[in-house]
Design a protein around this motif. Structure first.
Motif, PDB file in Angstrom:
ATOM      1  N   GLN A 107      -4.525  -4.254  12.552  1.00  0.00           N
ATOM      2  CA  GLN A 107      -5.730  -4.930  13.089  1.00  0.00           C
ATOM      3  C   GLN A 107      -6.090  -4.812  14.767  1.00  0.00           C
ATOM      4  OE1 GLN A 107      -6.784  -8.407  11.226  1.00  0.00           O
ATOM      5  NE2 GLN A 107      -9.079  -8.327  11.953  1.00  0.00           N
ATOM      6  N   VAL A 108      -4.934  -5.385  15.394  1.00  0.00           N
ATOM      7  CA  VAL A 108      -5.190  -5.498  16.672  1.00  0.00           C
ATOM      8  C   VAL A 108      -5.139  -4.350  17.477  1.00  0.00           C
ATOM      9  CG1 VAL A 108      -4.332  -7.968  16.928  1.00  0.00           C
ATOM     10  CG2 VAL A 108      -2.711  -6.119  17.080  1.00  0.00           C
ATOM     11  N   THR A 109      -4.406  -3.346  16.975  1.00  0.00           N
ATOM     12  CA  THR A 109      -4.362  -1.763  17.611  1.00  0.00           C
ATOM     13  C   THR A 109      -5.165  -0.814  17.037  1.00  0.00           C
ATOM     14  OG1 THR A 109      -2.461  -1.065  16.383  1.00  0.00           O
ATOM     15  CG2 THR A 109      -1.966  -2.465  18.447  1.00  0.00           C
ATOM     16  N   GLY A 110      -5.572  -0.692  15.684  1.00  0.00           N
ATOM     17  CA  GLY A 110      -6.075   0.218  14.996  1.00  0.00           C
ATOM     18  C   GLY A 110      -5.075   1.402  14.573  1.00  0.00           C
ATOM     19  N   GLU A 111      -3.544   1.052  14.889  1.00  0.00           N
ATOM     20  CA  GLU A 111      -2.889   2.096  14.531  1.00  0.00           C
ATOM     21  C   GLU A 111      -2.778   2.173  12.784  1.00  0.00           C
ATOM     22  OE1 GLU A 111       2.196   2.733  14.503  1.00  0.00           O
ATOM     23  OE2 GLU A 111       1.232   0.720  15.331  1.00  0.00           O
ATOM     24  N   PHE A 112      -2.816   3.411  12.284  1.00  0.00           N
ATOM     25  CA  PHE A 112      -2.810   3.851  10.893  1.00  0.00           C
ATOM     26  C   PHE A 112      -1.406   3.628  10.712  1.00  0.00           C
ATOM     27  CE2 PHE A 112      -1.585   7.054   7.614  1.00  0.00           C
ATOM     28  CZ  PHE A 112      -2.179   6.850   6.803  1.00  0.00           C
ATOM     29  N   ILE A 113      -1.031   2.935   9.618  1.00  0.00           N
ATOM     30  CA  ILE A 113       0.248   2.668   9.017  1.00  0.00           C
ATOM     31  C   ILE A 113       0.446   2.974   7.591  1.00  0.00           C
ATOM     32  CG2 ILE A 113       1.136   0.880  11.062  1.00  0.00           C
ATOM     33  CD1 ILE A 113       0.520  -1.520   8.807  1.00  0.00           C
ATOM     34  N   GLY A 114      -0.447   3.301   6.641  1.00  0.00           N
ATOM     35  CA  GLY A 114      -0.165   3.681   5.267  1.00  0.00           C
ATOM     36  C   GLY A 114      -1.719   3.834   4.807  1.00  0.00           C
ATOM     37  N   PHE A 115      -1.517   3.270   3.291  1.00  0.00           N
ATOM     38  CA  PHE A 115      -2.502   3.094   2.505  1.00  0.00           C
ATOM     39  C   PHE A 115      -2.091   2.055   1.407  1.00  0.00           C
ATOM     40  CE2 PHE A 115      -0.835   7.150   1.135  1.00  0.00           C
ATOM     41  CZ  PHE A 115      -0.627   6.930  -0.234  1.00  0.00           C
ATOM     42  N   ALA A 116      -3.166   1.692   0.897  1.00  0.00           N
ATOM     43  CA  ALA A 116      -3.034   0.875  -0.326  1.00  0.00           C
ATOM     44  C   ALA A 116      -4.516   0.893  -0.918  1.00  0.00           C
ATOM     45  CB  ALA A 116      -2.967  -0.710   0.135  1.00  0.00           C
ATOM     46  N   GLY A 117      -4.132   0.581  -2.571  1.00  0.00           N
ATOM     47  CA  GLY A 117      -5.600   0.716  -3.430  1.00  0.00           C
ATOM     48  C   GLY A 117      -5.100   0.839  -4.536  1.00  0.00           C
ATOM     49  N   LEU A 118      -6.182   1.355  -5.490  1.00  0.00           N
ATOM     50  CA  LEU A 118      -6.307   1.380  -7.012  1.00  0.00           C
ATOM     51  C   LEU A 118      -6.449   2.842  -7.364  1.00  0.00           C
ATOM     52  CD1 LEU A 118      -8.463  -1.302  -7.509  1.00  0.00           C
ATOM     53  CD2 LEU A 118      -5.821  -1.623  -7.983  1.00  0.00           C
ATOM     54  N   ASP A 119      -5.717   2.900  -8.481  1.00  0.00           N
ATOM     55  CA  ASP A 119      -5.732   4.418  -8.975  1.00  0.00           C
ATOM     56  C   ASP A 119      -5.736   4.343 -10.537  1.00  0.00           C
ATOM     57  OD1 ASP A 119      -6.201   7.227  -9.054  1.00  0.00           O
ATOM     58  OD2 ASP A 119      -4.184   7.634  -8.353  1.00  0.00           O
ATOM     59  N   ASP A 120      -6.442   5.419 -11.443  1.00  0.00           N
ATOM     60  CA  ASP A 120      -6.112   5.333 -12.669  1.00  0.00           C
ATOM     61  C   ASP A 120      -4.668   5.843 -12.934  1.00  0.00           C
ATOM     62  OD1 ASP A 120      -8.936   4.661 -12.970  1.00  0.00           O
ATOM     63  OD2 ASP A 120      -9.514   6.695 -13.154  1.00  0.00           O
ATOM     64  N   VAL A 121      -4.138   5.213 -13.964  1.00  0.00           N
ATOM     65  CA  VAL A 121      -2.898   5.633 -14.373  1.00  0.00           C
ATOM     66  C   VAL A 121      -2.879   7.153 -14.923  1.00  0.00           C
ATOM     67  CG1 VAL A 121      -1.092   5.131 -16.140  1.00  0.00           C
ATOM     68  CG2 VAL A 121      -2.250   3.299 -15.055  1.00  0.00           C
TER      69      VAL A 121
END
Length: 155
Positions: A44-58
């Motif tokens: 949040q403080v730097t805006g550096e991309f560090i990965g991803f998270a979320g939902l997906d269909d099995v």
């Protein structure tokens, strides 16, 4: 991130930049079609991309159906609480905005770090649900564990 052997240890082959970019394009198309998918994770403080998270269909090849939570972080972001924080926000979105009755999580039996995140966010495992991934040949990636959390069990 997808070219780092430690990040990909429980996921399979390393990806080239082109393969990784194609994955992002698929993620975006799926998100546009379904209204859920993978979110970029940034500091949040730097805006550096560090990965991803979320939902997906099995995946259709799995011995169960549903919606799966997941995350992948660059190694530099490990051990700082980002996976847990992101996963909690994903769960909230899945239960509150999408009204999902249950969210699943799958990982290899040897991925103890992800299993720890699953427990921290309130998911539980029934060893009877564990399975061999039919899309993987014999080896470390074949044996998988399944965690679950229902909307009613959410803390």
């Amino acid at each position: 991130m997808n070219a780092d052997p430690e990040v990909r240890e429980h996921l399979g082959d390393l990806l080239t930049r082109e393969q990784s970019d194609a994955s992002v394009s698929r993620f975006q198309a799926d998100f546009d079609k379904r209204g859920y998918g993978w979110w970029a994770v940034e500091v949040q403080v730097t805006g550096e991309f560090i990965g991803f998270a979320g939902l997906d269909d099995v995946d259709e090849d799995m011995p169960f159906t549903g919606v799966e939570i997941g995350w992948r972080l660059a190694r530099s972001a490990w051990g700082q609480g980002y996976a847990t924080e992101g996963a909690l926000r994903v769960l909230a979105h899945g239960f509150d905005a999408l009204a999902l009755p249950e969210i699943l999580a799958v990982t290899t039996a040897t991925n103890l770090r992800s299993q720890a995140v699953m427990r921290r966010i309130g998911m539980t495992r029934n060893p009877a649900d564990d399975f061999d991934d039919p899309t993987e040949p014999e080896g470390a990636l074949r044996s998988n564990v399944l965690y679950r959390i229902s909307r009613s069990a959410r803390t």
